[in-house]
Design a protein around this motif. Structure first.
Motif: not given
Length: 397
Positions: A255-263
């Motif tokens: 998935d080329f979307g932005r991962p959640a910052a919490s990741e």
């Protein structure tokens, strides 16, 4: 130190596996299903597409399968190198010890990236996990098996002040880069587009790179390139010896979307032992100093160091895919029967006695990188056949 000194004599042949791993590298890759019908594209256009790719964010799961033609050696390199610094290679959270696992077998990993400042890699091993997190100027690593944490602060996420100006070092455009790649390939390399593939549900082109020279152990390198973004999705390395690929790593989900910052957040688990990177580095330096005494500058070989041969010590014979590095280890070749018990069987399975005008020695073999150690301490290393190494040693006499 005496015990380490005895063991260090055997790091060079064992590190053939480390050389192979460094030669191969680790490129996220794929599992393919079906060949999509895509517009025709030339090799130069595909290289331009890769160069123009600006993928900064992604997440996904992929498998890495490695077959160097070696016996099982999980923890062996870590035990000799990282383990010497951390105590036990298998139970350490130090990345230098843990990531040697990727040099053999099949592993499942999860990856997440949000630009150059935040990345996360998780190595899944049954119920156990090993996680490596880079967030800003900090790196955290956690091994659930041992409940140990590795921490390093002050990590530089970008080029230093002394880095050369990009315009002086890099081509100005994707087309310029493609031209440089094709020019560098010259008469030694064939670069073609070898059809299409479906990778984790995405359409991709296959860029095929093949040596034209005889004597290389590399049969072909195939890179699957995402047709929409130009992001490399597959890297497969095949050896002339046939059989399974030396490296076949592949996205099963991307998935080329932005991962959640919490990741990229990390909290030290309750009761976990925390080791600071400075402490590990100091231990590594002690080991490398000991190896320096044994090999005259070869201490970094296979231990994750930057160079390891000493300035002016390496001579490169040949060019392109059949290049061979020659250097003097500064010590007689080790005798297998004098090796520590944990590496005796490993060396016996790797080594093959050879002789010629140069005298006699042992070739330590993998499916990609081979190394000839002569009995008088000369070392010849390359992604070439054992015969090519012997020919190089004979020609040097």
């Amino acid at each position: 130190m005496a015990a380490q000194r005895k063991t260090s004599r055997y790091v060079v042949p064992v590190a053939v596996a480390g050389i192979a791993a460094a030669t191969i590298g680790l490129v996220p890759a794929l599992a393919a299903s079906g060949d999509p019908d895509l517009p025709e594209i030339t090799a130069q256009q595909l290289i331009e597409k890769i160069a123009a790719s600006d993928t900064q964010t992604l997440s996904g799961t992929f498998k890495v399968s490695t077959d160097l033609g070696l016996p099982a050696f999980d923890g062996l390199l870590g035990g000799l190198a990282g383990g010497a610094a951390q105590g036990e290679g298998e139970g350490s959270a130090d990345p230098a010890a843990q990531l040697t696992k990727l040099v053999s077998g099949t592993h499942t990993l999860k990856i997440a990236a949000d630009g150059p400042e935040r990345q996360k890699l998780t190595l899944l091993d049954g119920k156990e996990q090993y996680s490596l997190v880079h967030n800003g100027d900090e790196v955290w690593a956690y091994d659930s098996r041992s409940n140990e944490v590795f921490h390093e602060k002050g990590v530089d996420g970008g080029p230093g002040e002394d880095a050369p100006a990009p315009e002086k070092e890099l081509p100005a455009s994707p087309k310029d880069l493609a031209d440089e790649v094709l020019k560098a390939a010259g008469d030694t390399t064939s670069i073609t587009v070898g059809g299409t593939a479906n990778v984790a549900g995405r359409d991709a082109y296959r860029l095929v790179i093949e040596p034209k020279q005889q004597g290389s152990t590399v049969d072909a390198i195939t890179i699957a390139v995402d047709a929409a973004t130009g992001t490399p999705l597959k890297f497969t390395l095949d050896s002339t010896s046939g059989g399974k690929p030396v490296l076949d790593a592949g996205f099963t989900k991307v998935d080329f979307g932005r991962p959640a910052a919490s990741e990229f957040d990390f909290t030290v688990p309750k009761g976990a032992k925390v080791t600071e990177g400075d402490d590990v580095e100091a231990s590594h330096k002690d080991v490398e100093k000991d190896l320096e005494k044994e090999f005259g500058g070869l201490g970094d070989l296979g231990l994750g160091g930057a160079g390891g041969f000493g300035e002016g010590d390496v001579n490169v014979i040949g060019e392109g895919w059949t290049s061979i590095a020659r250097f003097d280890s500064g010590a007689p070749a080790p005798k297998t029967d004098e090796a520590p018990k944990e590496v005796q069987g490993f060396l016996d399975s790797l080594g093959e006695k050879v002789s010629g005008k140069f005298g006699s020695g042992t070739v330590f073999k993998t499916k990609i990188v081979n190394a000839l150690m002569t009995d008088d301490g000369k070392v010849y290393v390359g992604a070439v056949t054992p015969e090519a190494l012997v020919d190089a040693a004979n020609a040097a006499k």
